[in-house]
Scaffold this motif. Structure first.
Motif, PDB file in Angstrom:
ATOM      1  N   ILE A 287       0.839  -1.210   0.000  1.00 25.59           N
ATOM      2  CA  ILE A 287       0.000   0.000   0.000  1.00 25.59           C
ATOM      3  C   ILE A 287       0.870   1.255   0.000  1.00 25.59           C
ATOM      4  CG2 ILE A 287      -1.671   1.321   1.360  1.00 25.59           C
ATOM      5  CD1 ILE A 287      -2.790  -1.403   2.319  1.00 25.59           C
ATOM      6  N   PHE A 288       1.889   1.251   0.821  1.00 27.67           N
ATOM      7  CA  PHE A 288       2.763   2.414   0.893  1.00 27.67           C
ATOM      8  C   PHE A 288       3.566   2.581  -0.398  1.00 27.67           C
ATOM      9  CE2 PHE A 288       6.213   5.035   2.735  1.00 27.67           C
ATOM     10  CZ  PHE A 288       5.419   5.995   3.342  1.00 27.67           C
ATOM     11  N   TYR A 291       1.304   4.270  -2.818  1.00 24.02           N
ATOM     12  CA  TYR A 291       1.242   5.691  -2.467  1.00 24.02           C
ATOM     13  C   TYR A 291       2.495   6.424  -2.939  1.00 24.02           C
ATOM     14  CZ  TYR A 291       1.515   9.851   0.480  1.00 24.02           C
ATOM     15  OH  TYR A 291       1.660  11.139   0.932  1.00 24.02           O
ATOM     16  N   LEU A 294       2.173   7.219  -6.646  1.00 27.44           N
ATOM     17  CA  LEU A 294       1.238   8.316  -6.917  1.00 27.44           C
ATOM     18  C   LEU A 294       1.576   9.591  -6.155  1.00 27.44           C
ATOM     19  CD1 LEU A 294      -2.095   6.267  -6.743  1.00 27.44           C
ATOM     20  CD2 LEU A 294      -0.894   7.014  -8.811  1.00 27.44           C
ATOM     21  N   TYR A 295       2.696   9.630  -5.507  1.00 24.72           N
ATOM     22  CA  TYR A 295       3.035  10.797  -4.690  1.00 24.72           C
ATOM     23  C   TYR A 295       3.122  12.094  -5.491  1.00 24.72           C
ATOM     24  CZ  TYR A 295       5.343  13.735  -1.242  1.00 24.72           C
ATOM     25  OH  TYR A 295       5.637  14.750  -0.391  1.00 24.72           O
ATOM     26  N   LEU A 298      -0.480  13.133  -5.612  1.00 24.44           N
ATOM     27  CA  LEU A 298      -1.144  13.291  -4.316  1.00 24.44           C
ATOM     28  C   LEU A 298      -0.359  14.139  -3.329  1.00 24.44           C
ATOM     29  CD1 LEU A 298      -2.267   9.567  -3.833  1.00 24.44           C
ATOM     30  CD2 LEU A 298      -3.576  11.443  -4.853  1.00 24.44           C
ATOM     31  N   VAL A 302      -2.808  14.103   0.096  1.00 33.32           N
ATOM     32  CA  VAL A 302      -3.044  12.827   0.766  1.00 33.32           C
ATOM     33  C   VAL A 302      -1.792  12.451   1.536  1.00 33.32           C
ATOM     34  CG1 VAL A 302      -3.651  10.396   0.474  1.00 33.32           C
ATOM     35  CG2 VAL A 302      -4.645  12.113  -1.053  1.00 33.32           C
ATOM     36  N   TYR A 303      -1.998  12.112   2.810  1.00 28.54           N
ATOM     37  CA  TYR A 303      -0.890  11.692   3.676  1.00 28.54           C
ATOM     38  C   TYR A 303      -1.243  10.325   4.270  1.00 28.54           C
ATOM     39  CZ  TYR A 303       0.087  16.696   3.416  1.00 28.54           C
ATOM     40  OH  TYR A 303       0.303  17.980   2.961  1.00 28.54           O
ATOM     41  N   ILE A 304      -0.360   9.373   4.104  1.00 24.76           N
ATOM     42  CA  ILE A 304      -0.582   8.018   4.618  1.00 24.76           C
ATOM     43  C   ILE A 304       0.556   7.671   5.568  1.00 24.76           C
ATOM     44  CG2 ILE A 304      -0.763   5.568   4.038  1.00 24.76           C
ATOM     45  CD1 ILE A 304      -2.027   6.349   1.412  1.00 24.76           C
TER      46      ILE A 304
END
Length: 354
Positions: A287-288, A291, A294-295, A298, A302-304
């Motif tokens: 998942i990370f 992310y 797509l950073y 995003l 969006v922050y994960i």
């Protein structure tokens, strides 16, 4: 004359006021943006032991407002799952259901009416079921008389039939046997001819079935050939259309207007904070990694935060944006009145209908 002019003056002023109000409303609808928002909060939940409680720990609200909250609509989860629209302090949608009110009133009054009806039915049945009543005796007597009359008529008809048959036997004592023999021979001949015709019909049907079985592969082959040729022709037409300069100009105009509308609709403020952890650390790492890919898109929105030790999920969502109707109307008008776009649409309709 002066009275007539004053009436015309008043009518003109009223018409001008109406036109001014209509223009103001149109300008407000076109140029004042419709602002929308989405707010959601997820409490920290363990995905192994508290999965069933996840629905209860999500609180979300989405809606819009227009003209400084004079017109607004929203939907909430889990409080109220109906989309509500209000103008000032009045609820416009959903309206009150009059059918529900009438059904409730009917259900309240129904038991008393049903009880009265059942009482009336029971009283009527008790009166009609009394033994030895005069009505039953009066009904039984005419039935017996009518049955006797029917029996007498049937007996008379049987006697007449027997008499007529006896007369026929007396008139033809010896001539019945040869006529029966001739008719029986003719019947046998007819049966033989019918058997021959039925056999020939069966042979014809078998022949037709065999011919159809032989012809079906040829018909299927011809149909497949026609469909392949039509598909090839359509592909060729589409290829020529895509290579045409008219299509290229229409595509550029359409792309420009669509991107303009999407840019306007995309939220201007987006703040999503999530804390995600899976039972398997490799799944969290995947998942990370997604992310991270797509950073560039995003970034800043969006922050994960990954949690490699505990399978949990938590976070908050804040989204705000606006929509201007004038942009959508302008894009639609440009595409509608563009000659290249209209020619391209007509061309594709012909290709599909051919």
């Amino acid at each position: 004359m002066s009275l007539f002019l004053t009436i015309l003056k008043i009518i003109g002023i009223v018409l001008l006021v109406i036109l001014a109000v209509v223009l103001v409303v149109l300008l407000l609808l076109l140029f004042v943006p419709i602002r929308y928002y989405v707010n959601a909060d997820i409490e920290e939940t363990n995905l192994e032991t508290e999965v069933d409680k996840l629905k209860d720990r999500i609180q979300a609200k989405a809606g819009f407002h227009f003209l400084l909250h004079l017109i607004r609509g929203y939907i909430e989860y889990p409080k109220d799952m109906e989309f509500t629209v209000k103008v000032l302090f009045f609820k416009v949608f959903p309206g009150k259901n009059k059918d529900e009110d009438t059904t409730e009133e009917f259900e309240e009054e129904l038991p008393y009416e049903m009880e009265d009806g059942f009482e009336n039915q029971e009283s009527g049945e008790s009166e009609s079921e009394q033994p030895g009543s005069d009505a039953e005796t009066s009904k039984e007597e005419p039935k017996d008389e009518s049955q006797n009359e029917v029996q007498d008529e049937t007996q008379n008809a049987d006697i007449e039939d027997s008499d007529s048959s006896a007369e026929n036997d007396d008139s033809n004592p010896d001539g019945a046997e040869p006529e029966n023999d001739a008719s029986s021979e003719e019947d046998f001949d007819d049966e033989e001819e019918e058997e021959k015709q039925s056999f020939l019909d069966v042979l014809k049907k078998i022949k037709d079935i065999v011919v159809q079985i032989i012809k079906t592969p040829q018909n299927v082959y011809q149909k497949i050939k026609c469909t392949i040729s039509s598909i090839y022709a359509k592909i060729d037409m589409v290829k020529k259309t895509l290579e045409n300069d008219i299509f290229k100009r229409a595509f550029n105009v359409s792309k420009k207007q669509v991107l303009r509308v999407l840019k306007m609709i995309i939220p201007r403020k987006c703040n999503i904070n999530l804390c995600v952890g899976m039972s398997d650390p490799t799944a969290t790492a995947d998942i990370f990694a997604a992310y991270g890919i797509l950073y560039p898109i995003l970034a800043g929105k969006v922050y994960i935060t990954p949690d490699f030790e505990n399978p949990v999920i938590a976070g908050s969502v804040r989204i705000k944006g606006r929509i201007r109707l004038v942009t959508i109307v302008w894009a639609a008008a440009v595409l509608y009145f563009n000659k290249d776009v209209r020619k391209t649409i007509r061309r594709f309709k012909k290709i599909l209908n051919s």
